[in-house]
Design an enzyme around this catalytic site. Structure first.
Site, PDB file in Angstrom:
ATOM      1  N   ARG A 142       0.857  -1.181   0.000  1.00  0.00           N
ATOM      2  CA  ARG A 142       0.000   0.000   0.000  1.00  0.00           C
ATOM      3  C   ARG A 142       0.898   1.238   0.000  1.00  0.00           C
ATOM      4  NH1 ARG A 142      -2.368  -3.381   4.041  1.00  0.00           N
ATOM      5  NH2 ARG A 142      -4.497  -4.044   3.532  1.00  0.00           N
ATOM      6  N   LYS A 166      -2.596  -2.150   7.847  1.00  0.00           N
ATOM      7  CA  LYS A 166      -3.749  -1.569   8.515  1.00  0.00           C
ATOM      8  C   LYS A 166      -3.955  -2.196   9.878  1.00  0.00           C
ATOM      9  CE  LYS A 166      -6.443  -0.121   4.485  1.00  0.00           C
ATOM     10  NZ  LYS A 166      -7.744  -0.242   3.772  1.00  0.00           N
ATOM     11  N   HIS A 233      -2.080   2.720  -5.910  1.00  0.00           N
ATOM     12  CA  HIS A 233      -3.046   1.658  -5.627  1.00  0.00           C
ATOM     13  C   HIS A 233      -3.352   0.841  -6.874  1.00  0.00           C
ATOM     14  CE1 HIS A 233      -5.259   0.089  -2.287  1.00  0.00           C
ATOM     15  NE2 HIS A 233      -6.363  -0.019  -2.998  1.00  0.00           N
ATOM     16  N   ARG A 236      -0.761  -1.713  -7.095  1.00  0.00           N
ATOM     17  CA  ARG A 236      -1.051  -2.799  -6.140  1.00  0.00           C
ATOM     18  C   ARG A 236      -2.108  -3.732  -6.725  1.00  0.00           C
ATOM     19  NH1 ARG A 236      -1.569  -4.322  -0.525  1.00  0.00           N
ATOM     20  NH2 ARG A 236      -3.743  -4.539   0.157  1.00  0.00           N
ATOM     21  N   HIS A 259      -4.855  -8.553   3.615  1.00  0.00           N
ATOM     22  CA  HIS A 259      -6.295  -8.418   3.800  1.00  0.00           C
ATOM     23  C   HIS A 259      -6.746  -9.231   5.009  1.00  0.00           C
ATOM     24  CE1 HIS A 259      -7.008  -7.440  -0.739  1.00  0.00           C
ATOM     25  NE2 HIS A 259      -6.634  -6.385  -0.047  1.00  0.00           N
ATOM     26  N   TYR A 268     -10.583  -9.692  -6.817  1.00  0.00           N
ATOM     27  CA  TYR A 268      -9.677  -9.934  -7.930  1.00  0.00           C
ATOM     28  C   TYR A 268     -10.130 -11.102  -8.794  1.00  0.00           C
ATOM     29  CZ  TYR A 268      -6.843  -6.490  -5.668  1.00  0.00           C
ATOM     30  OH  TYR A 268      -6.424  -5.313  -5.111  1.00  0.00           O
TER      31      TYR A 268
END
Length: 293
Positions: A142, A166, A233, A236, A259, A268
């Site tokens: 990220r 995150k 992004h 990514r 994730h 995806y």
């Protein structure tokens, strides 16, 4: 301490929620409270009125706000702060997650070709840009993870980076040979001082996300690609999509991207399906007005 403050304290203590996450929850909860009054005492009728208050919002935004409120009321019940859970009365918008933009292999090659040409000399700025590009597309970082990468995360020998994503969650990210070479070149010319791989004189001590976006878009323009098609992004997304095309397992991809939920990674599979449909529409003989049975 208000009920909202207690809920946010729980998120911080038990779930390790980051400051930005806590701020987002606070905005959603306090916004709902401004619309219907004291949330801790609100009933189902009051919560149902939020549907009207949120009518102009995007479905995804309304769904996020609704999720924050459901968690809030679940917390109140768990803590014995109220006996009933009125969350069932909240609006349930069905957010439609848009398919992410993805660069073609030819566009990626053009982008890297330009970056490599510019970094063929000894200009530190060009070498830095190549290293940034390699880590965005080669490791799927990220933007925030990349610009805030500390020097301590770069091992001497192991082809892995320790990345804090995150929610403060750490993960190991593999770094391919090309990225390792580019990173080594950058570290050799990197200005001395600072604790970040990509330092800056800014208050944060590292390259800003805004500047990273600017650098990538400027490179796209020089490579003959529309700047609006390219961002950190998007690179990514390209990393994830191209790995999936190559046969990567979805669970492995989830780990690489950091994730928390496999549902986030599954987007995806839709991108790949969309690509296959486009391929059939473009290449099938009938799509080109070929012979009919």
């Amino acid at each position: 301490m208000t009920a909202i403050d207690e809920f946010l304290s729980m998120l911080a203590a038990e779930r390790g929620a980051a400051a930005n996450t806590l701020s987002a929850y606070r905005r959603d909860l306090e916004g709902a409270e401004a619309a219907i009054g004291d949330l801790a005492a609100a009933d189902g009728t009051a919560l149902a009125r939020l549907g009207q208050a949120w009518s102009e919002l995007a479905p995804s935004t309304a769904a996020r706000k609704s999720s924050a409120l459901r968690q809030f009321y679940g917390f109140l019940v768990d803590e014995g702060l109220r006996e009933d859970d009125p969350g069932s009365a909240l609006p349930r918008p069905a957010p439609r997650r848009p398919l992410p933009k993805v660069l073609t292999h030819a566009e990626v090659e053009a982008l890297f070709g330009r970056a490599e040409d510019e970094a063929s000399g000894d200009r530190p700025a060009a070498i830095r840009l190549l290293a940034l590009l390699e880590l965005l597309y080669g490791s799927g970082l990220r933007a925030t993870e990349l610009v805030s990468l500390p020097l301590s995360a770069v091992p001497r020998d192991a082809p892995l980076l320790t990345v804090t994503g995150k929610g403060g969650q750490a993960r190991m990210v593999p770094v391919g040979g090309r990225a390792r070479t580019a990173l080594s070149r950058w570290l050799a010319v990197r200005p001395a001082g600072g604790r970040h791989v990509f330092p800056s004189t800014a208050k944060s001590g590292h390259l800003s996300r805004v500047r990273l976006f600017q650098l990538v878009k400027e490179l796209a323009l020089r490579a003959g690609i529309a700047p609006e098609r390219v961002s950190p992004h998007v690179l990514r997304h390209a990393f994830a999509t191209h790995l999936l095309e190559g046969g990567a397992d979805l669970r492995v991809l989830q780990t690489l991207l950091g994730h928390a939920d496999i549902a986030t990674t599954q987007i995806y599979t839709h991108v790949d399906s969309a690509r296959l449909v486009a391929l059939v529409n473009e290449r099938h003989p009938l799509a080109r007005g070929g012979a009919r049975a």
